[in-house]
Design a protein around this motif. Structure first.
Motif, mmCIF file in Angstrom:
data_model
loop_
_atom_site.group_PDB
_atom_site.id
_atom_site.type_symbol
_atom_site.label_atom_id
_atom_site.label_comp_id
_atom_site.label_asym_id
_atom_site.label_seq_id
_atom_site.Cartn_x
_atom_site.Cartn_y
_atom_site.Cartn_z
ATOM 1 N N LEU A 103 30.710 -30.691 -15.650
ATOM 2 C CA LEU A 103 30.889 -31.971 -15.883
ATOM 3 C C LEU A 103 31.445 -32.776 -14.630
ATOM 4 C CD1 LEU A 103 30.828 -34.612 -17.930
ATOM 5 C CD2 LEU A 103 33.236 -34.030 -18.510
ATOM 6 N N THR A 104 32.546 -32.304 -13.952
ATOM 7 C CA THR A 104 32.945 -32.806 -12.525
ATOM 8 C C THR A 104 31.869 -32.947 -11.453
ATOM 9 O OG1 THR A 104 35.140 -31.671 -13.307
ATOM 10 C CG2 THR A 104 34.850 -32.192 -10.820
ATOM 11 N N VAL A 105 31.226 -31.710 -11.628
ATOM 12 C CA VAL A 105 30.019 -31.782 -10.431
ATOM 13 C C VAL A 105 29.125 -33.077 -10.843
ATOM 14 C CG1 VAL A 105 28.285 -30.487 -9.175
ATOM 15 C CG2 VAL A 105 30.429 -29.270 -9.652
ATOM 16 N N ALA A 106 28.704 -32.998 -12.143
ATOM 17 C CA ALA A 106 27.814 -33.972 -12.184
ATOM 18 C C ALA A 106 28.080 -35.441 -12.198
ATOM 19 C CB ALA A 106 27.347 -33.747 -13.942
ATOM 20 N N MET A 107 29.410 -35.686 -12.409
ATOM 21 C CA MET A 107 30.093 -36.740 -12.250
ATOM 22 C C MET A 107 30.088 -37.273 -10.770
ATOM 23 S SD MET A 107 33.209 -37.024 -15.091
ATOM 24 C CE MET A 107 33.549 -38.998 -14.651
ATOM 25 N N SER A 108 30.306 -36.454 -9.870
ATOM 26 C CA SER A 108 30.361 -36.510 -8.265
ATOM 27 C C SER A 108 28.937 -36.578 -7.859
ATOM 28 C CB SER A 108 31.491 -35.478 -7.991
ATOM 29 O OG SER A 108 30.765 -34.275 -8.077
ATOM 30 N N HIS A 109 28.043 -36.062 -8.375
ATOM 31 C CA HIS A 109 26.566 -35.699 -7.784
ATOM 32 C C HIS A 109 25.671 -36.581 -8.906
ATOM 33 C CE1 HIS A 109 28.776 -33.003 -5.400
ATOM 34 N NE2 HIS A 109 28.130 -33.465 -4.670
ATOM 35 N N TRP A 110 25.901 -37.872 -9.385
ATOM 36 C CA TRP A 110 25.120 -38.413 -10.414
ATOM 37 C C TRP A 110 23.572 -38.533 -10.382
ATOM 38 C CZ3 TRP A 110 22.429 -42.793 -9.651
ATOM 39 C CH2 TRP A 110 22.870 -43.652 -8.334
ATOM 40 N N LEU A 111 23.293 -38.549 -9.056
ATOM 41 C CA LEU A 111 21.807 -38.921 -8.731
ATOM 42 C C LEU A 111 21.269 -37.629 -9.050
ATOM 43 C CD1 LEU A 111 19.520 -40.284 -7.863
ATOM 44 C CD2 LEU A 111 19.950 -39.902 -5.425
ATOM 45 N N LEU A 134 22.936 -32.455 -21.745
ATOM 46 C CA LEU A 134 24.065 -31.429 -21.723
ATOM 47 C C LEU A 134 23.304 -30.126 -20.947
ATOM 48 C CD1 LEU A 134 24.938 -31.148 -25.574
ATOM 49 C CD2 LEU A 134 26.110 -32.081 -23.685
ATOM 50 N N ILE A 135 22.116 -29.842 -20.792
ATOM 51 C CA ILE A 135 21.536 -28.979 -20.138
ATOM 52 C C ILE A 135 21.602 -29.392 -18.778
ATOM 53 C CG2 ILE A 135 19.432 -27.530 -19.732
ATOM 54 C CD1 ILE A 135 20.617 -26.787 -22.388
ATOM 55 N N ALA A 136 21.295 -30.688 -18.443
ATOM 56 C CA ALA A 136 21.554 -30.835 -16.668
ATOM 57 C C ALA A 136 22.954 -31.011 -16.500
ATOM 58 C CB ALA A 136 21.026 -32.495 -16.822
ATOM 59 N N THR A 137 23.861 -31.160 -17.532
ATOM 60 C CA THR A 137 25.167 -31.056 -16.681
ATOM 61 C C THR A 137 25.462 -29.465 -16.611
ATOM 62 O OG1 THR A 137 25.923 -33.007 -18.301
ATOM 63 C CG2 THR A 137 27.605 -31.479 -17.506
ATOM 64 N N SER A 138 24.927 -28.764 -17.640
ATOM 65 C CA SER A 138 24.978 -27.234 -17.198
ATOM 66 C C SER A 138 24.534 -26.818 -16.038
ATOM 67 C CB SER A 138 24.719 -26.436 -18.336
ATOM 68 O OG SER A 138 24.545 -25.142 -18.047
ATOM 69 N N HIS A 139 23.135 -27.301 -15.451
ATOM 70 C CA HIS A 139 22.561 -26.791 -14.442
ATOM 71 C C HIS A 139 23.183 -27.200 -13.261
ATOM 72 C CE1 HIS A 139 18.399 -26.360 -16.650
ATOM 73 N NE2 HIS A 139 19.442 -25.261 -16.819
ATOM 74 N N ALA A 140 23.995 -28.525 -13.265
ATOM 75 C CA ALA A 140 24.649 -29.333 -12.138
ATOM 76 C C ALA A 140 25.935 -28.469 -11.825
ATOM 77 C CB ALA A 140 24.890 -30.558 -12.479
ATOM 78 N N GLY A 141 26.340 -27.625 -12.868
ATOM 79 C CA GLY A 141 27.504 -26.745 -12.536
ATOM 80 C C GLY A 141 28.838 -27.365 -13.073
#
Length: 422
Positions: free
Chosen positions: A138-146, A129-136
């Motif tokens: 859910l949408t950003v996390a899914m498009s930049h999964w690495l 969850l924290i990583a998803t928050s840092h990535a910006g």
């Protein structure tokens, strides 16, 4: 009396710590909500749905934690609470990445409410969850999964390091309590002969060490927190730079490699601080050899020449004496690295008839030594104060000589109590 007072302070702190754990979730919700309203995420649900989920999450925490504090000792209600906590955190992070401040509560609530075998699962879920928050989001996390996986890995490293330190601290605290109980029984038998008086001296040294464990643990906790916080800031900076250069493969890989290197460095620093609680090096090598190895490692790390010398005839000293000298050398070198801007450092360990001394000199910027018993470094640190307290606990003295532009000399002088006493 000293150990009892330390135990009372620890108990008092734990009561305040429990109160803070009950307040933290509301602070995270309030901060996340404020930021979500001021800077809403793209394609957010809107103000009213967001506030509705936020209020529901706050009521969930209030029901299980604030209104029913006695439930924290019951496994089933706390398992239900923690699952609900992560569910609300996931929903809020999906609404706005600012609610990562609330999801972070999953780390600190995993340990008091979950059984040991489930804590890892709670930490892993919170890290995602924290990583998803840092990535910006859910949408950003899914498009930049690495990139998201790298953030998850970093959060697991941070949480694992802090968890490891907490477990070591618990073990040391349990051992301290056992030692205090043993000392209570031993002190009644140490008044009959001169030999028993020598044993009493050694036991008092051990008791003094136990009295200082809490202060030392708090100091190292601050050091680890600062190290990890700086590492986190650096990694976020590198990952943001990687996001901006995603179209340039070479620059993207360079920033990601830098982020991984910072994560490894943060983990190494956390492990080194934990090992400092019990210096295993003194169990397998003599103090002069340990100091020589310390100087070599420090010189290679900071690029500053460190010369280590020993005078007199080395001999085994009481374990507490050797630990104090090693800690003084580590603290002095750390101060040189942080503040002195030196090009050369010298350490001299001197064995004399009744006293052993450690002198640390550098040719750095120096500072003005005041008349206070525990002078502060120019940046406001209290390293010298901690060193002086440790040395005086074993009957020694610490002298500091320095002037702006003239370098610094620190000398620790301690009675050479032999290792066989007690």
């Amino acid at each position: 009396m000293t150990s009892s007072g330390g135990h009372d302070r620890l108990t008092h702190w734990r009561k305040h710590e429990a109160s803070l754990y009950r307040v933290f979730p509301y602070g995270g919700l309030a901060l996340g909500t404020l930021l979500a309203l001021v800077a809403p995420a793209p394609r957010s649900l809107g103000v009213m749905p967001t506030l509705a989920v936020t209020v529901a999450a706050g009521c969930w925490v209030a029901w299980f934690i604030t209104l029913h504090p006695g439930w924290q000792s019951r496994l089933r209600p706390m398992a239900v609470y923690y699952v609900g906590l992560l569910t609300f955190a996931a929903a809020l992070v999906a609404v706005s990445p600012w609610y990562g401040f609330f999801a972070w509560i999953g780390y600190i609530h995993a340990f008091p409410v979950l059984p040991r075998r489930w804590r890892i699962a709670g930490v892993v879920a919170t890290a995602a969850l924290i990583a998803t928050s840092h990535a910006g989001g859910l949408t950003v996390a899914m498009s930049h999964w690495l990139l998201w996986l790298l953030l998850v890995l970093f959060n697991l490293v941070v949480a694992g390091s802090v968890s490891w330190f907490a477990m070591v601290a618990e073990q040391e605290d349990a051992k301290r309590q056992r030692l205090v109980a043993e000392l209570g029984e031993a002190n009644s038998q140490l008044t009959e002969t001169a030999r028993e008086n020598a044993g009493l001296h050694a036991q008092l040294l051990t008791q003094a060490r136990e009295a200082g464990v809490l202060d030392e643990r708090q100091r190292m906790a601050r050091e680890i927190h600062d190290t990890l916080a700086q590492g986190l800031a650096g990694i976020i900076t590198q990952l943001e730079a990687a996001e901006q250069t995603r179209d340039r493969s070479g620059d993207w890989h360079r920033h990601v490699d830098n982020a991984l290197a910072l994560a490894r460095e943060s983990l190494t620093e956390a492990r080194r601080s934990v090992r400092a609680v019990r210096p295993e090096s003194l169990e397998t090598a003599r103090l002069p050899d340990v100091l020589a190895e310390l100087g070599g490692r420090w010189s290679a790390l900071h690029g500053v020449r460190a010369e280590v010398a020993t005078t007199g005839t080395p001999r085994p000293l009481h374990p507490e004496i050797e630990v104090t000298l090693l800690r003084a050398a580590q603290e002095a070198l750390a101060n040189v690295a942080r503040h002195a801007s030196a090009s050369r450092v010298g350490l001299t360990l001197s064995y004399m008839a009744d006293v052993v001394t450690l002198d640390v000199r550098d040719d750095g910027t120096g500072f003005e030594v005041t008349d206070q018993p525990a002078p502060r470094m120019p940046t406001g640190g209290y390293g010298l104060a901690a060193m002086r307290q440790r040395v005086t606990r074993v009957g020694g003295e610490l002298a500091v000589e320095s002037e702006p532009g003239g370098g610094t000399a620190i000398s620790a002088s301690i009675p050479a109590l032999p290792g066989g006493a007690g």
